[in-house]
Each structure stands twice: as C-alpha cells, then as structure tokens.
Design a protein around this motif. Structure first.
Motif, PDB file in Angstrom:
ATOM      1  N   UNK A 202       0.834  -1.207   0.000  1.00 26.56           N
ATOM      2  CA  UNK A 202       0.000   0.000   0.000  1.00 26.56           C
ATOM      3  C   UNK A 202       0.868   1.255   0.000  1.00 26.56           C
ATOM      4  N   UNK A 203       1.943   1.237   0.797  1.00 26.79           N
ATOM      5  CA  UNK A 203       2.840   2.389   0.834  1.00 26.79           C
ATOM      6  C   UNK A 203       3.530   2.589  -0.510  1.00 26.79           C
ATOM      7  N   UNK A 204       3.988   1.494  -1.115  1.00 26.77           N
ATOM      8  CA  UNK A 204       4.645   1.590  -2.422  1.00 26.77           C
ATOM      9  C   UNK A 204       3.674   2.095  -3.484  1.00 26.77           C
ATOM     10  N   UNK A 205       2.426   1.623  -3.424  1.00 25.30           N
ATOM     11  CA  UNK A 205       1.422   2.073  -4.394  1.00 25.30           C
ATOM     12  C   UNK A 205       1.114   3.554  -4.217  1.00 25.30           C
ATOM     13  N   UNK A 206       1.046   4.010  -2.969  1.00 23.71           N
ATOM     14  CA  UNK A 206       0.784   5.426  -2.717  1.00 23.71           C
ATOM     15  C   UNK A 206       1.927   6.288  -3.247  1.00 23.71           C
ATOM     16  N   UNK A 207       3.177   5.855  -3.021  1.00 28.54           N
ATOM     17  CA  UNK A 207       4.322   6.606  -3.536  1.00 28.54           C
ATOM     18  C   UNK A 207       4.339   6.603  -5.056  1.00 28.54           C
ATOM     19  N   UNK A 208       4.010   5.456  -5.649  1.00 33.43           N
ATOM     20  CA  UNK A 208       3.996   5.354  -7.107  1.00 33.43           C
ATOM     21  C   UNK A 208       2.927   6.268  -7.698  1.00 33.43           C
ATOM     22  N   UNK A 209       1.745   6.261  -7.067  1.00 36.37           N
ATOM     23  CA  UNK A 209       0.679   7.132  -7.539  1.00 36.37           C
ATOM     24  C   UNK A 209       1.033   8.604  -7.376  1.00 36.37           C
ATOM     25  N   UNK A 210       1.651   8.939  -6.241  1.00 42.35           N
ATOM     26  CA  UNK A 210       2.061  10.324  -6.024  1.00 42.35           C
ATOM     27  C   UNK A 210       3.078  10.793  -7.054  1.00 42.35           C
ATOM     28  N   UNK A 211       4.028   9.907  -7.394  1.00 44.30           N
ATOM     29  CA  UNK A 211       5.024  10.248  -8.417  1.00 44.30           C
ATOM     30  C   UNK A 211       4.353  10.464  -9.776  1.00 44.30           C
ATOM     31  N   UNK A 212       3.411   9.577 -10.113  1.00 40.56           N
ATOM     32  CA  UNK A 212       2.728   9.683 -11.401  1.00 40.56           C
ATOM     33  C   UNK A 212       1.959  10.992 -11.512  1.00 40.56           C
ATOM     34  N   UNK A 213       1.250  11.353 -10.444  1.00 40.70           N
ATOM     35  CA  UNK A 213       0.490  12.607 -10.454  1.00 40.70           C
ATOM     36  C   UNK A 213       1.425  13.805 -10.550  1.00 40.70           C
ATOM     37  N   UNK A 214       2.534  13.780  -9.783  1.00 40.65           N
ATOM     38  CA  UNK A 214       3.469  14.904  -9.798  1.00 40.65           C
ATOM     39  C   UNK A 214       4.121  15.068 -11.167  1.00 40.65           C
ATOM     40  N   UNK A 215       4.504  13.950 -11.783  1.00 44.01           N
ATOM     41  CA  UNK A 215       5.129  14.027 -13.101  1.00 44.01           C
ATOM     42  C   UNK A 215       4.127  14.532 -14.142  1.00 44.01           C
ATOM     43  N   UNK A 216       2.882  14.042 -14.069  1.00 45.63           N
ATOM     44  CA  UNK A 216       1.859  14.488 -15.020  1.00 45.63           C
ATOM     45  C   UNK A 216       1.606  15.987 -14.872  1.00 45.63           C
ATOM     46  N   UNK A 217       1.528  16.471 -13.646  1.00 46.56           N
ATOM     47  CA  UNK A 217       1.319  17.903 -13.422  1.00 46.56           C
ATOM     48  C   UNK A 217       2.517  18.715 -13.894  1.00 46.56           C
ATOM     49  N   UNK A 218       3.717  18.209 -13.617  1.00 46.87           N
ATOM     50  CA  UNK A 218       4.913  18.914 -14.050  1.00 46.87           C
ATOM     51  C   UNK A 218       5.008  19.004 -15.563  1.00 46.87           C
ATOM     52  N   UNK A 219       4.704  17.894 -16.250  1.00 41.73           N
ATOM     53  CA  UNK A 219       4.740  17.891 -17.712  1.00 41.73           C
ATOM     54  C   UNK A 219       3.684  18.833 -18.280  1.00 41.73           C
ATOM     55  N   UNK A 220       2.512  18.822 -17.672  1.00 44.13           N
ATOM     56  CA  UNK A 220       1.448  19.722 -18.155  1.00 44.13           C
ATOM     57  C   UNK A 220       1.829  21.175 -17.945  1.00 44.13           C
ATOM     58  N   UNK A 221       2.404  21.495 -16.786  1.00 44.69           N
ATOM     59  CA  UNK A 221       2.808  22.878 -16.513  1.00 44.69           C
ATOM     60  C   UNK A 221       3.891  23.322 -17.500  1.00 44.69           C
ATOM     61  N   UNK A 222       4.843  22.430 -17.768  1.00 44.62           N
ATOM     62  CA  UNK A 222       5.916  22.768 -18.700  1.00 44.62           C
ATOM     63  C   UNK A 222       5.350  23.023 -20.091  1.00 44.62           C
ATOM     64  N   UNK A 223       4.433  22.166 -20.543  1.00 46.33           N
ATOM     65  CA  UNK A 223       3.848  22.327 -21.870  1.00 46.33           C
ATOM     66  C   UNK A 223       3.017  23.622 -21.948  1.00 46.33           C
ATOM     67  N   UNK A 224       2.282  23.925 -20.883  1.00 42.65           N
ATOM     68  CA  UNK A 224       1.478  25.146 -20.859  1.00 42.65           C
ATOM     69  C   UNK A 224       2.356  26.385 -20.965  1.00 42.65           C
ATOM     70  N   UNK A 225       3.479  26.374 -20.248  1.00 41.66           N
ATOM     71  CA  UNK A 225       4.379  27.522 -20.296  1.00 41.66           C
ATOM     72  C   UNK A 225       5.018  27.660 -21.676  1.00 41.66           C
ATOM     73  N   UNK A 226       5.338  26.528 -22.306  1.00 38.62           N
ATOM     74  CA  UNK A 226       5.876  26.585 -23.666  1.00 38.62           C
ATOM     75  C   UNK A 226       4.825  27.116 -24.636  1.00 38.62           C
ATOM     76  N   UNK A 227       3.575  26.707 -24.433  1.00 33.89           N
ATOM     77  CA  UNK A 227       2.496  27.160 -25.311  1.00 33.89           C
ATOM     78  C   UNK A 227       2.305  28.676 -25.196  1.00 33.89           C
ATOM     79  N   UNK A 228       2.358  29.180 -23.973  1.00 32.71           N
ATOM     80  CA  UNK A 228       2.229  30.620 -23.778  1.00 32.71           C
ATOM     81  C   UNK A 228       3.414  31.365 -24.379  1.00 32.71           C
ATOM     82  N   UNK A 229       4.605  30.771 -24.233  1.00 35.19           N
ATOM     83  CA  UNK A 229       5.798  31.431 -24.755  1.00 35.19           C
ATOM     84  C   UNK A 229       5.802  31.477 -26.271  1.00 35.19           C
TER      85      UNK A 229
END
Length: 314
Positions: free
Chosen positions: A87-114
């Motif tokens: 359960x702990x490993x799954x929670x960490x894995x899910x947290x990493x996936x969400x953080x990476x997805x948000x980071x990639x989306x933020x990066x793409x959004x900033x590139x789109x604005x630029x």
C-alpha cells in the motif's frame, strides 16, 4: 527480490555526491549529458522498484490472486507486513505519477504561452520596455525557435560588446534546447527525493555551456565574463522588484555567477581525474540500479510462475 528491489531506491543517495562534482570537474557539455542520462535512468529504476514492491502484497487479496491464477502467495512474509508495504509503495507510485503528469502539463502550458509572440517581439529578439534589468531565453514548442527577451534596463547596463555576449549566451540556450534538460532534471526529482540535488549541478552546467558559446561567439572570454558579471550585478540591484521571467526561461544572470566568471577567465579549469572518477561513480550507480531492478523483476516472474504451477503437484 527481497534485497535487490531496495537497491534502486537507495542508489540515488549514493550518486548525489558524485553528481555535485561533475559540473566543475568535466566539460559542461559532458556534464549535462551525464547528469541527464543518469538522473532519468535512476528515476525510472526507482519507479520500477516501487511497482515491484506492490505486486506481492496485492496478491494477498483474493481478487488479484484469482486474476493471476495463483494457488499460493508470492511472498512468505505475513499479510500484516506485505499488505502495508504494498500500500505504501502504491501510494508513492501514484504520487510520483500525479506529480510528473502535473509537471509535464505545466511545462507544456508555459511553452504554449511562450510560443505566442508578444507585441514587442521582432523576430528572435524581444525588447521589453522596462527599467528592471533582465534577460532570458524563452524556449518555444517543438518546431518553434523560441526567442530572447531583454529589457531596456539590461541593455542600458551593458556596453555594445557585452550586449553581443549576453545575446549570444541566451541564443546558445535556445539552440541547445537547454530547457529540455532542465525539464528532465525536474521530472527525475519528482520521482525520487534524492534526485532533487541534481537540479543545481544541471543548471550550473547548462549556464557554463552557454557561457562558453558566448565566449566563442564574441571571440573574447574576458568580454563574456564581464557581460555575465555586470548583468548579474544589474539584476541583483533590482532583486526587490517582481521577477519578469517564467519558470521555463534560462538567464545569464542566474546561478553561481562568480564560479562561472572564474571558469571563463581561466581561474578554474576542468579536473579530468576527478571528473573521470565522478563520472565512473555515476555510471556505476546507474548500472547497479538497473541490474538490481532486472534481477528483482526476474525473481518476481519466477515467483509468479512457481505460485501458478503449485497446483499441478496436488
């Protein structure tokens, strides 16, 4: 698998001391490539290790066990240990996936604005009428060149030769697509806390790459060093003002400027022996982490086959 699966989670802590030496000991280009490749590799191995930790505990549940056609548990550990660990490993894995997805989306959004050219843009160069000294490279989306943004305050702070060096520095960031290396370091840091320490050496090595390109473009290392130093001093004088540049931008006045100026002036130089040792240590960490992840995967596969074939003997 019991021991091998933990190695990829521990290797990033071992690699960090070597990573801190790379930026000063190796040439900037080699340091950037090595930091990016090992950082991403160690991050992927740690994610795989977390996924492998989930499986044994998950098979303790009848539904998962039935789906896998298992006739006995994969792990000899008690459910009170295996299930919370999974359960702990799954929670960490899910947290990493969400953080990476948000980071990639933020990066793409900033590139789109630029990618939207501002009214004050003229081709590659955009001069912003602002008294606050600032200059940075604004990357574009794939297929777009990006642009250099410089304020009138920064242009007034430098003489013509220094302006040429500053623009050459920012142009090197755009041509080298340096923002992709920064994004890679950010994504790796989101996958493992120890890899956050790679961001500073990566940023320094990228600035050193642009410094060397600027010195080559103007043909005078002293002019390049003077431009970087004066730009940093001018920007620091306006520190209290709101920052103009976006997160994805790279700027000549960023990072440890005294170290960069010293390197341009020849007061510090790459240390090949230290660099080779640090590079070998980084690569060794990556190889050990990858080998351990593969061994843990193979052990898990063997355990699944044994647990599935156990019923044939009864």
């Amino acid at each position: 698998m019991i021991y091998a699966v933990w190695v990829p989670l521990l290797m990033p802590f071992v690699a960090v001391p070597a990573a801190r030496r790379l930026a000063d000991a190796l040439s900037p280009v080699r340091a950037v490539r090595l930091l990016a490749s090992t950082g991403l590799g160690l991050a992927l191995c740690s994610l795989l290790a977390l996924a492998l930790l989930v499986v044994p505990g998950a098979t303790r549940f009848p539904v998962v066990s039935a789906l896998g056609e298992l006739v006995r548990p994969l792990s000899d550990a008690a459910p009170a240990v295996a299930v919370p660990l999974a359960a702990a490993a799954l929670a960490l894995l899910g947290g990493c996936a969400v953080a990476v997805a948000r980071g990639a989306r933020r990066h793409w959004t900033e590139l789109h604005r630029a990618a939207r050219p501002p009214a004050y843009a003229r081709g590659e160069l955009a001069v912003l009428r602002d008294s606050r000294p600032d200059a940075y490279a604004m990357p574009g989306r794939p297929g777009t060149p990006g642009r250099i943004v410089v304020t009138t305050g920064m242009l007034r702070a430098l003489d013509p030769a220094e302006r040429d060096a500053l623009l050459a520095h920012e142009r090197a960031h755009l041509r080298g697509r340096h923002h992709l290396f920064i994004a890679a370091a950010e994504m790796a840091a989101l996958c493992h806390p120890a890899l956050r320490s790679l961001r500073a050496p990566m940023g320094y090595a990228l600035e050193r790459c642009a410094d060397e390109a600027a010195a080559s473009a103007v043909g005078d290392r002293r002019i390049a060093a003077r431009a970087i130093g004066r730009a940093a001093l001018a920007a620091r004088a306006a520190e209290g003002a709101p920052q103009l540049r976006p997160r994805t931008a790279l700027a000549a006045a960023a990072g440890p400027v005294p170290r960069r100026v010293a390197a341009l002036l020849g007061r510090s130089s790459p240390r090949p022996r230290v660099g080779r040792v640090a590079a070998a240590a980084m690569l060794a960490c990556l190889v050990v982490s990858g080998a351990a992840a593969l061994e843990a995967t193979s052990d898990l596969h063997s355990s699944i086959e044994a647990a599935q074939g156990g019923g044939a003997q009864h």
